[in-house]
Design a protein around this motif. Structure first.
Motif, PDB file in Angstrom:
ATOM      1  N   LYS A 279       0.835  -1.214  -0.120  1.00 16.30           N
ATOM      2  CA  LYS A 279      -0.042   0.001  -0.051  1.00 16.30           C
ATOM      3  C   LYS A 279       0.919   1.402   0.056  1.00 16.30           C
ATOM      4  O   LYS A 279       0.571   2.097  -0.502  1.00 16.30           O
ATOM      5  CB  LYS A 279      -1.186   0.004   1.150  1.00 16.30           C
ATOM      6  CG  LYS A 279      -1.946  -1.048   1.002  1.00 16.30           C
ATOM      7  CD  LYS A 279      -2.966  -1.000   2.335  1.00 16.30           C
ATOM      8  CE  LYS A 279      -3.766  -2.353   2.245  1.00 16.30           C
ATOM      9  NZ  LYS A 279      -4.649  -2.344   3.448  1.00 16.30           N
TER      10      LYS A 279
ATOM     11  N   ASP B 166       2.010   1.825  -3.448  1.00 21.40           N
ATOM     12  CA  ASP B 166       1.264   2.663  -4.328  1.00 21.40           C
ATOM     13  C   ASP B 166       1.073   3.931  -4.178  1.00 21.40           C
ATOM     14  O   ASP B 166       0.852   4.748  -5.163  1.00 21.40           O
ATOM     15  CB  ASP B 166      -0.095   2.014  -4.267  1.00 21.40           C
ATOM     16  CG  ASP B 166      -0.152   0.407  -4.491  1.00 21.40           C
ATOM     17  OD1 ASP B 166       0.605   0.084  -5.423  1.00 21.40           O
ATOM     18  OD2 ASP B 166      -1.348  -0.211  -4.085  1.00 21.40           O
ATOM     19  N   LYS B 167       1.359   4.306  -2.782  1.00 22.27           N
ATOM     20  CA  LYS B 167       1.207   5.866  -2.594  1.00 22.27           C
ATOM     21  C   LYS B 167       2.452   6.740  -3.061  1.00 22.27           C
ATOM     22  O   LYS B 167       2.221   7.824  -3.277  1.00 22.27           O
ATOM     23  CB  LYS B 167       1.120   5.873  -0.844  1.00 22.27           C
ATOM     24  CG  LYS B 167      -0.077   5.648  -0.203  1.00 22.27           C
ATOM     25  CD  LYS B 167      -1.479   5.989  -0.833  1.00 22.27           C
ATOM     26  CE  LYS B 167      -2.722   5.451  -0.163  1.00 22.27           C
ATOM     27  NZ  LYS B 167      -4.142   6.126  -0.720  1.00 22.27           N
TER      28      LYS B 167
ATOM     29  N   PHE C 177       4.006   7.698  -7.729  1.00 22.71           N
ATOM     30  CA  PHE C 177       4.378   8.770  -8.646  1.00 22.71           C
ATOM     31  C   PHE C 177       5.491   9.478  -8.163  1.00 22.71           C
ATOM     32  O   PHE C 177       6.256  10.156  -8.929  1.00 22.71           O
ATOM     33  CB  PHE C 177       2.874   9.538  -8.375  1.00 22.71           C
ATOM     34  CG  PHE C 177       1.880   9.083  -9.107  1.00 22.71           C
ATOM     35  CD1 PHE C 177       1.838   7.848  -9.846  1.00 22.71           C
ATOM     36  CD2 PHE C 177       0.672  10.032  -9.280  1.00 22.71           C
ATOM     37  CE1 PHE C 177       0.670   7.670 -10.660  1.00 22.71           C
ATOM     38  CE2 PHE C 177      -0.529   9.580  -9.896  1.00 22.71           C
ATOM     39  CZ  PHE C 177      -0.374   8.422 -10.548  1.00 22.71           C
TER      40      PHE C 177
ATOM     41  N   ASP D 213      -2.053   9.173   3.079  1.00 27.20           N
ATOM     42  CA  ASP D 213      -2.514   9.412   1.754  1.00 27.20           C
ATOM     43  C   ASP D 213      -1.566  10.149   0.922  1.00 27.20           C
ATOM     44  O   ASP D 213      -1.441   9.861  -0.275  1.00 27.20           O
ATOM     45  CB  ASP D 213      -3.801  10.078   1.709  1.00 27.20           C
ATOM     46  CG  ASP D 213      -5.197   9.325   2.019  1.00 27.20           C
ATOM     47  OD1 ASP D 213      -4.984   8.189   1.980  1.00 27.20           O
ATOM     48  OD2 ASP D 213      -6.039   9.904   2.595  1.00 27.20           O
TER      49      ASP D 213
ATOM     50  N   THR E 235      -1.297  13.164  -0.148  1.00 25.71           N
ATOM     51  CA  THR E 235      -1.835  13.907  -1.145  1.00 25.71           C
ATOM     52  C   THR E 235      -0.833  14.916  -2.066  1.00 25.71           C
ATOM     53  O   THR E 235      -1.305  15.120  -3.136  1.00 25.71           O
ATOM     54  CB  THR E 235      -2.790  14.776  -0.495  1.00 25.71           C
ATOM     55  OG1 THR E 235      -2.190  15.631   0.578  1.00 25.71           O
ATOM     56  CG2 THR E 235      -4.128  14.016   0.013  1.00 25.71           C
ATOM     57  N   GLU E 236       0.375  15.174  -1.397  1.00 23.08           N
ATOM     58  CA  GLU E 236       1.354  15.881  -2.190  1.00 23.08           C
ATOM     59  C   GLU E 236       2.156  15.162  -3.483  1.00 23.08           C
ATOM     60  O   GLU E 236       2.706  15.660  -4.113  1.00 23.08           O
ATOM     61  CB  GLU E 236       2.508  16.161  -1.248  1.00 23.08           C
ATOM     62  CG  GLU E 236       2.096  17.158  -0.117  1.00 23.08           C
ATOM     63  CD  GLU E 236       1.708  16.356   1.330  1.00 23.08           C
ATOM     64  OE1 GLU E 236       1.284  16.902   2.341  1.00 23.08           O
ATOM     65  OE2 GLU E 236       1.337  15.154   0.988  1.00 23.08           O
ATOM     66  N   PHE E 237       1.882  13.912  -3.364  1.00 20.81           N
ATOM     67  CA  PHE E 237       2.399  12.942  -4.092  1.00 20.81           C
ATOM     68  C   PHE E 237       1.551  12.418  -5.207  1.00 20.81           C
ATOM     69  O   PHE E 237       1.740  11.438  -6.050  1.00 20.81           O
ATOM     70  CB  PHE E 237       3.064  11.747  -3.799  1.00 20.81           C
ATOM     71  CG  PHE E 237       4.190  12.120  -2.454  1.00 20.81           C
ATOM     72  CD1 PHE E 237       4.903  13.376  -2.673  1.00 20.81           C
ATOM     73  CD2 PHE E 237       4.324  11.218  -1.471  1.00 20.81           C
ATOM     74  CE1 PHE E 237       5.703  13.661  -1.352  1.00 20.81           C
ATOM     75  CE2 PHE E 237       5.285  11.547  -0.569  1.00 20.81           C
ATOM     76  CZ  PHE E 237       5.711  12.861  -0.380  1.00 20.81           C
ATOM     77  N   ASN E 238       0.462  12.739  -5.228  1.00 23.62           N
ATOM     78  CA  ASN E 238      -0.856  11.995  -5.798  1.00 23.62           C
ATOM     79  C   ASN E 238      -1.099  12.380  -7.121  1.00 23.62           C
ATOM     80  O   ASN E 238      -1.874  11.622  -8.060  1.00 23.62           O
ATOM     81  CB  ASN E 238      -2.450  11.896  -5.245  1.00 23.62           C
ATOM     82  CG  ASN E 238      -2.768  13.282  -4.945  1.00 23.62           C
ATOM     83  OD1 ASN E 238      -2.288  14.103  -5.779  1.00 23.62           O
ATOM     84  ND2 ASN E 238      -3.774  13.394  -4.223  1.00 23.62           N
ATOM     85  N   ASN E 239      -0.271  13.072  -7.937  1.00 23.77           N
ATOM     86  CA  ASN E 239      -0.613  13.674  -9.269  1.00 23.77           C
ATOM     87  C   ASN E 239       0.471  14.234  -9.709  1.00 23.77           C
ATOM     88  O   ASN E 239       1.398  14.793  -9.203  1.00 23.77           O
ATOM     89  CB  ASN E 239      -1.886  14.267  -9.672  1.00 23.77           C
ATOM     90  CG  ASN E 239      -1.976  15.637  -9.045  1.00 23.77           C
ATOM     91  OD1 ASN E 239      -1.304  16.615  -9.234  1.00 23.77           O
ATOM     92  ND2 ASN E 239      -2.815  15.707  -8.163  1.00 23.77           N
TER      93      ASN E 239
ATOM     94  N   SER F   1       0.785  18.103  -8.600  1.00 25.45           N
ATOM     95  CA  SER F   1       1.307  18.257  -7.142  1.00 25.45           C
ATOM     96  C   SER F   1       2.541  18.102  -6.756  1.00 25.45           C
ATOM     97  O   SER F   1       3.323  18.693  -6.060  1.00 25.45           O
ATOM     98  CB  SER F   1       0.555  17.434  -6.214  1.00 25.45           C
ATOM     99  OG  SER F   1       0.511  15.932  -6.553  1.00 25.45           O
TER     100      SER F   1
END
Length: 312
Positions: free
Chosen positions: A152, A155-156, A159, A203, A205-209, A212
Motif C-alpha cells: 500500500k 502504491d502511495k 508517482f 494518503d 496527497t502531495e504525491f498523488n498527481n 502536485s
C-alpha cells in the motif's frame, strides 16, 4: 601530487581526498582505503569490510557525494604511485547510476537503506528485538502484515519515485543540473506513515498527481508529463522494495515497527498468540541502530573478497 590537485578544486569533499594523499604510505601493504559517498554509509559497511579484510587497517573517507567519490577514483587511478594501494569505493545505484566498473561497488538496489527494509532484515529484527520465533505462526502473521502494508505504501509513493526517476534521467543526460533538495522537501511528509491499525498508510496527497509533484519541487518544468506517465507504467512492474528510493523505504520500516510495537505489545490488542515486548529503542540514527540486521548481498561479499586479494 593528488593533494595539490584536490586543493585546487573548489568543491566540497576535498578534505576527504586530501586525507587519503596524506595518509597513504606506498610501503604499507596493511591498509585498505575505503571511499564512501557520505557519513552514514560506513555504519552499514564497517562490520562487513572488517569481516572480509581481517588483516588490513581500514581507513575510511567521506567524499560528500557520488560525483566527488568518482573524482577521487579517477585521480587516484591516474597516479602510478598509488598503483599498489588497496582501495575500495562504495556508491548507491540510485535512479541514475550507469557505471560498470569492477573497481567500484554499486548497490544492486537503490541504496544501502533498501538493505534495511528487506524482508529478511525485517524478520531478523522481529526475532532479535521482539523475540518472535523465526518459524512461528506469529512471525508469519507479522510478515504478511508487513508485506501487505508496504504494498500500500508503494502504491502511495509510486508517482513520487517515478517523478524523481525522470529527473534523474535528465540529470544523467546532462539536460539539468539543479539540486532538488529532496530531503528538505519531503522528510516531514514521511512522519507517521503507518496508521495505528498497522494495515493502512497515510494518503500522501502531495504525491498523488503530476501537478502536485511539480508544485512540491518548485513547479519544476523539466520533467514532461508524457515521460512521467510512461515511467509510472514502467514502475508498476518493478520490484519496488529494491528500485524505490531507499530513504523512503527505511522511513516506512521504522514507522511500521513503531506501530507494530504498539499493537503486539498490548495484550488486549495483539494480533499474535501473545503480547511481545520489544527491546528496540526507536531513536535515530537508524542506520547505526539497525546495521546488524540489514542484509548483506552476495555481490558485496564477492567485491570485498576480490579487493582484499594480495594480488591487488
Amino acid at each position: 601530487m593528488l593533494i595539490d590537485e584536490l586543493r585546487e578544486e573548489s568543491v566540497s569533499g576535498v578534505v576527504a581526498y586530501a586525507e587519503f594523499a596524506e595518509s597513504f604510505n606506498k610501503n604499507s601493504t596493511e591498509s585498505m582505503y575505503c571511499f564512501f559517498e557520505g557519513d552514514d554509509d560506513y555504519d552499514y559497511y564497517r562490520a562487513r569490510i572488517h569481516s572480509h579484510a581481517k588483516q588490513k587497517i581500514i581507513l575510511d573517507f567521506n567524499c560528500g557525494g557520488k560525483d566527488y567519490l568518482l573524482k577521487a577514483y579517477s585521480l587516484i587511478k591516474d597516479k602510478p604511485v598509488y598503483a599498489n594501494a588497496t582501495t575500495a569505493y562504495f556508491i548507491d545505484q540510485d535512479f541514475d547510476c550507469y557505471i560498470n566498473n569492477p573497481d567500484i561497488y554499486i548497490t544492486p538496489c537503490y541504496s544501502i537503506e533498501n538493505f534495511y527494509s528487506d524482508v529478511e532484515s525485517f524478520k531478523s529484527i522481529l526475532k532479535s528485538r521482539f523475540k518472535i520465533p523465526r518459524d512461528s505462526n506469529d512471525m508469519e502473521i507479522c510478515l504478511q502484515l508487513y508485506l501487505n502494508t508496504i504494498d500500500k505504501f508503494h502504491d502511495k509513493v509510486l508517482f513520487l519515485n517515478s517523478w524523481l526517476s525522470c529527473y534523474a534521467d535528465l540529470r544523467n543526460q546532462g539536460v539539468v543540473n539543479k539540486r532538488l533538495f529532496i530531503e528538505k522537501k519531503t522528510k516531514k511528509l514521511f512522519d507517521d506513515i503507518v496508521h495505528v491499525n498497522v494495515e493502512d498508510v497515510k494518503d500522501f496527497t502531495e504525491f498523488n498527481n503530476f501537478l502536485s509533484l511539480k508544485a512540491l519541487f518548485d513547479n519544476n518544468e523539466d520533467v514532461k508529463e508524457e515521460v512521467f506517465l510512461k515511467k509510472v507504467e514502467q514502475y508498476k512492474y518493478v520490484d519496488k522494495s529494491k528500485v524505490f528510493r531507499g530513504k523512503f523505504e527505511l522511513r516506512f520500516l521504522i514507522s511500521f515497527l513503531k506501530r507494530l510495537n504498539e499493537l503486539i505489545g498490548n495484550k488486549a490488542k495483539t494480533i499474535c498468540s501473545k503480547a511481545y515486548a520489544s527491546t528496540m529503542p526507536f531513536n535515530e540514527p537508524y542506520l547505526t541502530l539497525l546495521s546488524g540486521f540489514a542484509i548483506t548481498p552476495p555481490c558485496l561479499i564477492d567485491y570485498l573478497r576480490r579487493i582484499d586479494e594480495p594480488s591487488n
